[in-house]
Scaffold this motif. Structure first.
Motif, PDB file in Angstrom:
ATOM      1  N   GLN A 276       3.280 -10.172  -1.112  1.00 28.96           N
ATOM      2  CA  GLN A 276       3.419 -11.657  -2.088  1.00 28.96           C
ATOM      3  C   GLN A 276       4.883 -11.629  -1.953  1.00 28.96           C
ATOM      4  O   GLN A 276       5.247 -12.763  -2.775  1.00 28.96           O
ATOM      5  N   GLY A 277       5.724 -10.864  -1.600  1.00 35.68           N
ATOM      6  CA  GLY A 277       7.248 -10.790  -1.774  1.00 35.68           C
ATOM      7  C   GLY A 277       7.592 -10.482  -3.067  1.00 35.68           C
ATOM      8  O   GLY A 277       8.768 -10.446  -3.318  1.00 35.68           O
ATOM      9  N   ALA A 278       6.982  -9.684  -3.740  1.00 40.16           N
ATOM     10  CA  ALA A 278       7.336  -8.857  -4.946  1.00 40.16           C
ATOM     11  C   ALA A 278       8.230  -7.421  -4.401  1.00 40.16           C
ATOM     12  O   ALA A 278       7.833  -6.720  -3.193  1.00 40.16           O
ATOM     13  N   THR A 279       9.180  -7.031  -5.290  1.00 42.51           N
ATOM     14  CA  THR A 279       9.656  -5.639  -5.190  1.00 42.51           C
ATOM     15  C   THR A 279       8.821  -4.744  -6.042  1.00 42.51           C
ATOM     16  O   THR A 279       8.689  -5.108  -7.453  1.00 42.51           O
ATOM     17  N   VAL A 280       7.835  -3.756  -5.608  1.00 37.84           N
ATOM     18  CA  VAL A 280       6.959  -2.999  -6.345  1.00 37.84           C
ATOM     19  C   VAL A 280       7.469  -1.620  -6.447  1.00 37.84           C
ATOM     20  O   VAL A 280       7.980  -0.954  -5.667  1.00 37.84           O
ATOM     21  N   ILE A 281       7.558  -1.400  -7.793  1.00 39.10           N
ATOM     22  CA  ILE A 281       7.730   0.115  -8.367  1.00 39.10           C
ATOM     23  C   ILE A 281       6.317   0.426  -8.854  1.00 39.10           C
ATOM     24  O   ILE A 281       5.744  -0.069  -9.672  1.00 39.10           O
ATOM     25  N   CYS A 282       5.929   1.797  -8.503  1.00 44.26           N
ATOM     26  CA  CYS A 282       4.879   2.407  -8.982  1.00 44.26           C
ATOM     27  C   CYS A 282       5.084   3.637  -9.699  1.00 44.26           C
ATOM     28  O   CYS A 282       5.538   4.543  -8.819  1.00 44.26           O
ATOM     29  N   GLU A 283       4.941   3.768 -10.713  1.00 43.21           N
ATOM     30  CA  GLU A 283       5.137   4.864 -11.667  1.00 43.21           C
ATOM     31  C   GLU A 283       3.960   5.608 -11.697  1.00 43.21           C
ATOM     32  O   GLU A 283       2.777   5.182 -12.123  1.00 43.21           O
ATOM     33  N   VAL A 284       3.510   6.795 -11.380  1.00 46.82           N
ATOM     34  CA  VAL A 284       2.482   7.541 -11.001  1.00 46.82           C
ATOM     35  C   VAL A 284       2.623   9.039 -11.714  1.00 46.82           C
ATOM     36  O   VAL A 284       3.886   9.525 -12.103  1.00 46.82           O
ATOM     37  N   GLN A 285       1.625   9.772 -11.871  1.00 41.84           N
ATOM     38  CA  GLN A 285       1.653  11.067 -12.161  1.00 41.84           C
ATOM     39  C   GLN A 285       2.641  11.997 -11.074  1.00 41.84           C
ATOM     40  O   GLN A 285       2.283  11.743  -9.956  1.00 41.84           O
ATOM     41  N   PRO A 286       3.397  12.857 -11.566  1.00 45.51           N
ATOM     42  CA  PRO A 286       4.072  13.559 -10.718  1.00 45.51           C
ATOM     43  C   PRO A 286       3.568  14.309  -9.736  1.00 45.51           C
ATOM     44  O   PRO A 286       3.880  14.499  -8.400  1.00 45.51           O
ATOM     45  N   GLU A 287       2.445  14.650  -9.847  1.00 47.35           N
ATOM     46  CA  GLU A 287       1.344  15.608  -8.957  1.00 47.35           C
ATOM     47  C   GLU A 287       1.237  14.530  -7.746  1.00 47.35           C
ATOM     48  O   GLU A 287       0.609  15.202  -6.557  1.00 47.35           O
ATOM     49  N   LEU A 288       1.218  13.203  -7.794  1.00 48.67           N
ATOM     50  CA  LEU A 288       0.920  12.274  -6.824  1.00 48.67           C
ATOM     51  C   LEU A 288       1.845  11.888  -5.891  1.00 48.67           C
ATOM     52  O   LEU A 288       1.704  11.101  -5.126  1.00 48.67           O
ATOM     53  N   THR A 289       3.119  12.025  -6.461  1.00 52.79           N
ATOM     54  CA  THR A 289       4.147  11.622  -5.722  1.00 52.79           C
ATOM     55  C   THR A 289       4.509  11.870  -4.551  1.00 52.79           C
ATOM     56  O   THR A 289       4.805  11.037  -3.610  1.00 52.79           O
ATOM     57  N   PRO A 290       4.549  13.058  -3.962  1.00 55.17           N
ATOM     58  CA  PRO A 290       4.428  13.606  -2.709  1.00 55.17           C
ATOM     59  C   PRO A 290       3.676  12.704  -1.712  1.00 55.17           C
ATOM     60  O   PRO A 290       3.853  12.653  -0.585  1.00 55.17           O
ATOM     61  N   LEU A 291       2.330  12.624  -2.262  1.00 52.87           N
ATOM     62  CA  LEU A 291       1.312  11.812  -1.465  1.00 52.87           C
ATOM     63  C   LEU A 291       1.750  10.101  -1.268  1.00 52.87           C
ATOM     64  O   LEU A 291       1.706   9.571  -0.141  1.00 52.87           O
ATOM     65  N   LEU A 292       1.801   9.610  -2.490  1.00 52.22           N
ATOM     66  CA  LEU A 292       1.960   8.150  -2.655  1.00 52.22           C
ATOM     67  C   LEU A 292       3.579   7.696  -2.112  1.00 52.22           C
ATOM     68  O   LEU A 292       3.353   6.567  -1.914  1.00 52.22           O
ATOM     69  N   SER A 293       4.177   8.494  -2.053  1.00 49.95           N
ATOM     70  CA  SER A 293       5.477   8.227  -1.575  1.00 49.95           C
ATOM     71  C   SER A 293       5.685   7.568  -0.213  1.00 49.95           C
ATOM     72  O   SER A 293       6.669   6.888   0.245  1.00 49.95           O
ATOM     73  N   GLN A 294       4.550   7.684   0.578  1.00 51.91           N
ATOM     74  CA  GLN A 294       4.394   7.201   1.970  1.00 51.91           C
ATOM     75  C   GLN A 294       3.908   5.836   1.986  1.00 51.91           C
ATOM     76  O   GLN A 294       3.834   5.287   3.084  1.00 51.91           O
ATOM     77  N   LEU A 295       3.475   5.193   0.815  1.00 48.48           N
ATOM     78  CA  LEU A 295       3.095   3.741   0.776  1.00 48.48           C
ATOM     79  C   LEU A 295       4.064   2.922   1.188  1.00 48.48           C
ATOM     80  O   LEU A 295       5.441   3.091   0.907  1.00 48.48           O
ATOM     81  N   ASP A 296       3.848   1.869   2.233  1.00 49.74           N
ATOM     82  CA  ASP A 296       4.683   1.049   2.839  1.00 49.74           C
ATOM     83  C   ASP A 296       5.136   0.047   1.891  1.00 49.74           C
ATOM     84  O   ASP A 296       4.238  -0.276   0.894  1.00 49.74           O
ATOM     85  N   ASP A 297       6.568  -0.132   1.849  1.00 51.20           N
ATOM     86  CA  ASP A 297       7.134  -1.398   0.926  1.00 51.20           C
ATOM     87  C   ASP A 297       6.903  -1.283  -0.702  1.00 51.20           C
ATOM     88  O   ASP A 297       6.654  -2.182  -1.336  1.00 51.20           O
ATOM     89  N   VAL A 298       6.546   0.011  -1.085  1.00 49.51           N
ATOM     90  CA  VAL A 298       6.516   0.457  -2.334  1.00 49.51           C
ATOM     91  C   VAL A 298       7.163   1.627  -2.628  1.00 49.51           C
ATOM     92  O   VAL A 298       7.377   2.598  -2.139  1.00 49.51           O
ATOM     93  N   SER A 299       8.027   1.376  -3.890  1.00 50.31           N
ATOM     94  CA  SER A 299       8.991   2.387  -4.335  1.00 50.31           C
ATOM     95  C   SER A 299       8.211   3.392  -5.373  1.00 50.31           C
ATOM     96  O   SER A 299       7.640   2.823  -6.516  1.00 50.31           O
ATOM     97  N   VAL A 300       8.044   4.463  -5.219  1.00 51.18           N
ATOM     98  CA  VAL A 300       7.031   5.300  -5.892  1.00 51.18           C
ATOM     99  C   VAL A 300       8.058   6.506  -6.994  1.00 51.18           C
ATOM    100  O   VAL A 300       8.812   7.125  -6.284  1.00 51.18           O
ATOM    101  N   ILE A 301       7.868   6.569  -8.114  1.00 49.62           N
ATOM    102  CA  ILE A 301       8.483   7.273  -8.989  1.00 49.62           C
ATOM    103  C   ILE A 301       7.534   8.287  -9.882  1.00 49.62           C
ATOM    104  O   ILE A 301       6.439   7.558 -10.279  1.00 49.62           O
ATOM    105  N   ALA A 302       7.997   9.424 -10.428  1.00 49.96           N
ATOM    106  CA  ALA A 302       6.956  10.168 -11.222  1.00 49.96           C
ATOM    107  C   ALA A 302       7.279   9.723 -12.805  1.00 49.96           C
ATOM    108  O   ALA A 302       8.204   9.408 -13.068  1.00 49.96           O
ATOM    109  N   LYS A 303       6.177   9.803 -13.302  1.00 47.70           N
ATOM    110  CA  LYS A 303       6.192   9.296 -14.556  1.00 47.70           C
ATOM    111  C   LYS A 303       7.143  10.436 -15.251  1.00 47.70           C
ATOM    112  O   LYS A 303       6.888  11.454 -15.216  1.00 47.70           O
ATOM    113  N   GLY A 304       7.937   9.944 -16.185  1.00 46.92           N
ATOM    114  CA  GLY A 304       8.980  10.763 -17.032  1.00 46.92           C
ATOM    115  C   GLY A 304      10.291  10.545 -16.407  1.00 46.92           C
ATOM    116  O   GLY A 304      11.222  10.647 -17.247  1.00 46.92           O
ATOM    117  N   GLU A 305      10.489   9.904 -15.357  1.00 45.27           N
ATOM    118  CA  GLU A 305      11.624   9.540 -14.759  1.00 45.27           C
ATOM    119  C   GLU A 305      12.239   8.367 -15.261  1.00 45.27           C
ATOM    120  O   GLU A 305      11.342   7.572 -15.733  1.00 45.27           O
TER     121      GLU A 305
END
Length: 523
Positions: A276-305
Motif C-alpha cells: 500500500q506504499g508504506a515503509t514497514v519496520i517490523c520489531e520482533v523477538q531476536p530469535e526470529l530476526t534471522p528468519l523474518l529478515s528475508q521478508l520482501d520490502d520489510v525492515s526487520v529489527i530485534a526487540k531491544g534495538e
C-alpha cells in the motif's frame, strides 16, 4: 484504633507514632502502624513494624498472620507460609489464616496444598466467597474445569452477578468447548460492569473461536486493559494505526506483542502494508530476526534495538482489525516465509538422504497458561515410532526431563533439537521434510507459513485461531487439524495421526520409479 476503623489513616498513624515516642514497645501501636503502612503499600515499613510488634508479643496470632500478609504482598511466599503456619499454631483452624495460607500455596503452584486449605476454610465457613472462587481457580490450574465450574456456582449463590466470578466461570466453559454458554456468562458480567476488561477480552476470544471476526477483533482490543496484557502495551508518541487512514508515504512500526507463533502468524500482514506504499519496520523477538529478515520490502529489527523514526505504529495482533479481516478475506497466500539457502545446505547434509521425512514437535513452552492441554508427553507417541513408514525426526527444543528419558527408549526417532540454534534452522529443516507434526506451538505456524504440509494436534477446546469443528484452517491452507474428540483424549488424536503418517509414506512410494519402490524407509 477507632480512627483506623473509620478510615482516618493520617490521624491513626500520627496517634500511633505519638504513643511510640513515649512507649516504644507498645504492641498495639506497633501492630497498628504495621497495618497502616501495609494498607498504604509501604511494605518495608509494614514489615519492620509488624516484626517489632511480634518481638513484643510473639503470641499474637493476628500480628503473625498480618506479617504473613505483608510477606505475601512482597512476593516472599515461602516466608509468608511459615508465618501463616505459626499463626495457626496460635489460632488453630482460623478460616482467614487458612485462606491466606491457601493463597500463598496457589501463588507458588503448590496446587494440592492450596486445594486442601481452601477445603479446610470451606469446612468451617461454607459461604466463604474468596475460598470458593480461588478453589475454582485452583481446579482450573489442575485442568479440571468441571470442578472449577461447581466451585464458581457456589460462589455465585453467595454473591450473585459478580463480574469476576462470572468471567472465571465463562473461561472454564471455554475450556470445555462450550462457547455459547461462555458468552452468556460474559454478557452477564458486562451487564454488571460494562468496562470490565477481562470479560471483554474473554468474550473476544470466544467470538473469534465462533468465527465472528467483525465483533471479535474489535473486542480483542480490550486486551490492553486486562491484567494479563496491560504490562505489554507500548507507549509511543506516534499514533496507533487501526486502518482508518492511508499509509502510503508513511513509515509504520509493527511490533510483536505475544509469542513466537503469534508473530509468525500475523507478520503476513507486513508485506500488505508495503504493497500500500508504506515503509514497514517490523520489531520482533531476536530469535526470529534471522528468519523474518528475508521478508520482501520489510525492515526487520530485534526487540531491544534502537528504533528508527516512524509515523504510525500497530501491534501485530491488531492488524486483522486494521485490515477488516473476515473469514473469507484472511490473507493466506503461502508460502509467505522462506528458509535461508545457507541453512538449507547445512541441514541437507545432516538429514537422512532417502525416503520421506516427518518432523515432530509434541510440546510447547511449559510456562504457557494452557500448557496442560496443548502439550503431549512424548511417551504417548511411542507406538508411532516402533515401525514407522517414514523417517521420524524430532524438532523439539527444550526437552522436559520425562521426555528426555523417553527419547532414550526411541532409537527410531532422530533427535535434532539440541542442534537447532534458532527459527532459521527450524525453517531450513522443515523445508526438507514431507510433513510436520506439531501441537499448537510456533513450529506449527512456521510450517504453515513455509507452505509445508503440517498436521496440527489440537486439544478439545483449541485456541481461538483454530475455531471449532474444522479439520482445516483458512490461515494455513496446507494444514490439517486433528482435534481431541473429548476433553483430554489424545489417544484418539494419535490414532488418527497413525493414518496420516501411513498416507505420507504411501504417497512417497507411489511417486518413486517402479524399480525403486519398496515397503518404504524406516527410521
Amino acid at each position: 484504633m477507632s480512627s483506623f476503623q473509620e478510615g482516618d489513616l493520617d490521624t491513626a498513624e500520627q496517634l500511633s507514632a505519638d504513643i511510640l515516642e513515649y512507649r516504644p514497645e507498645n504492641f498495639d501501636a506497633l501492630h497498628l502502624l504495621g497495618m497502616l503502612h501495609f494498607q498504604r503499600r509501604r511494605m518495608v515499613e509494614a514489615l519492620r513494624y509488624l516484626s517489632s510488634a511480634l518481638k513484643v508479643n510473639p503470641n499474637s496470632s493476628d500480628a503473625m498472620s498480618n506479617l504473613g500478609l505483608a510477606l505475601h504482598a512482597t512476593g516472599r511466599y515461602d516466608e509468608a507460609i511459615a508465618s501463616y503456619r505459626n499463626a495457626l499454631q496460635l489460632a488453630p483452624d482460623h478460616p482467614e489464616i487458612l485462606y491466606n495460607l491457601a493463597n500463598a500455596f496457589l501463588e507458588l503452584g503448590r496446587l494440592d496444598q492450596a486445594l486442601a486449605n481452601y477445603d479446610a476454610v470451606l469446612a468451617r465457613t461454607p459461604n466463604h466467597v474468596g475460598a470458593l472462587v480461588n478453589r475454582g481457580n485452583t481446579w482450573l490450574r489442575l485442568n479440571e474445569p468441571e470442578e472449577a465450574i461447581a466451585s464458581y456456582d457456589s460462589a455465585l449463590v453467595a454473591m450473585p452477578g459478580h463480574p469476576q466470578i462470572l468471567t472465571n466461570r465463562g473461561h472454564a466453559l471455554r475450556r470445555l468447548d462450550r462457547p455459547e454458554q461462555a458468552l452468556v456468562d460474559f454478557a452477564a458480567a458486562l451487564a454488571a460492569a460494562g468496562e470490565f476488561a477481562e470479560a471483554h477480552f474473554e468474550a473476544a476470544m470466544t467470538r473469534l473461536t465462533l468465527g465472528d471476526f467483525a465483533r471479535g477483533w474489535k473486542q480483542y482490543e480490550w486486551r490492553w486493559k486486562a491484567a494479563a496484557f496491560a504490562w505489554r502495551q507500548r507507549s509511543f508518541r506516534q499514533p496507533l494505526w487501526l486502518g482508518h487512514e492511508p499509509v502510503a508515504g508513511k513509515t509504520i512500526l509493527l511490533h510483536a506483542e505475544q509469542g513466537f507463533g503469534d508473530t509468525i502468524q500475523f507478520v503476513r500482514y507486513a508485506p500488505l502494508l508495503a504493497g500500500q506504499g508504506a515503509t514497514v519496520i517490523c520489531e520482533v523477538q531476536p530469535e526470529l530476526t534471522p528468519l523474518l529478515s528475508q521478508l520482501d520490502d520489510v525492515s526487520v529489527i530485534a526487540k531491544g534495538e534502537a528504533l528508527p523514526a516512524f509515523d504510525l505504529h500497530c501491534p501485530l495482533l491488531s492488524l486483522p482489525l486494521a485490515f477488516g479481516t473476515r473469514l473469507e478475506t484472511i490473507p493466506a497466500d503461502v508460502p509467505y516465509l522462506a528458509p535461508r539457502a545457507d541453512r538449507v545446505a547445512h541441514w541437507r547434509e545432516r538429514l537422512p538422504p532417502d525416503g520421506p521425512r516427518a518432523g515432530f514437535v509434541w510440546s510447547g513452552s511449559p510456562t504457557h497458561k494452557n500448557d496442560a492441554n496443548r502439550s503431549i508427553a512424548l511417551g504417548q507417541f511411542a507406538s508411532l515410532f516402533e515401525d514407522p513408514p517414514l523417517h521420524c525426526l524430532s524438532l523439539q527444543t527444550g526437552l522436559r526431563p520425562v521426555d528426555r528419558e523417553t527419547l532414550r527408549e526411541l532409537p527410531k526417532l532422530m533427535h535434532l533439537g539440541e542442534e537447532i540454534g534458532d527459527f532459521a534452522d527450524t525453517a531450513a529443516i522443515i523445508s526438507l521434510l514431507d510433513v510436520v507434526i506439531s501441537v499448537d506451538t510456533a513450529v506449527a505456524h512456521l510450517a504453515g507459513a513455509l507452505g509445508k504440509p503440517v498436521v496440527i494436534l489440537l486439544p478439545h477446546a483449541a485456541d481461538f485461531r483454530w475455531m471449532r469443528q474444522r479439520a482445516d484452517t483458512p490461515w494455513y491452507p496446507n494444514a490439517k487439524l486433528l482435534r481431541q474428540p473429548a476433553f483430554g483424549d489424545w489417544a484418539s488424536v494419535i490414532n488418527g495421526l497413525r493414518g496420516e503418517l501411513r498416507a505420507v509414506g504411501e504417497e512417497h512410494v507411489a511417486r518413486l520409479p517402479a524399480f525403486e519402490r519398496s515397503a518404504g524407509p524406516r527410521c
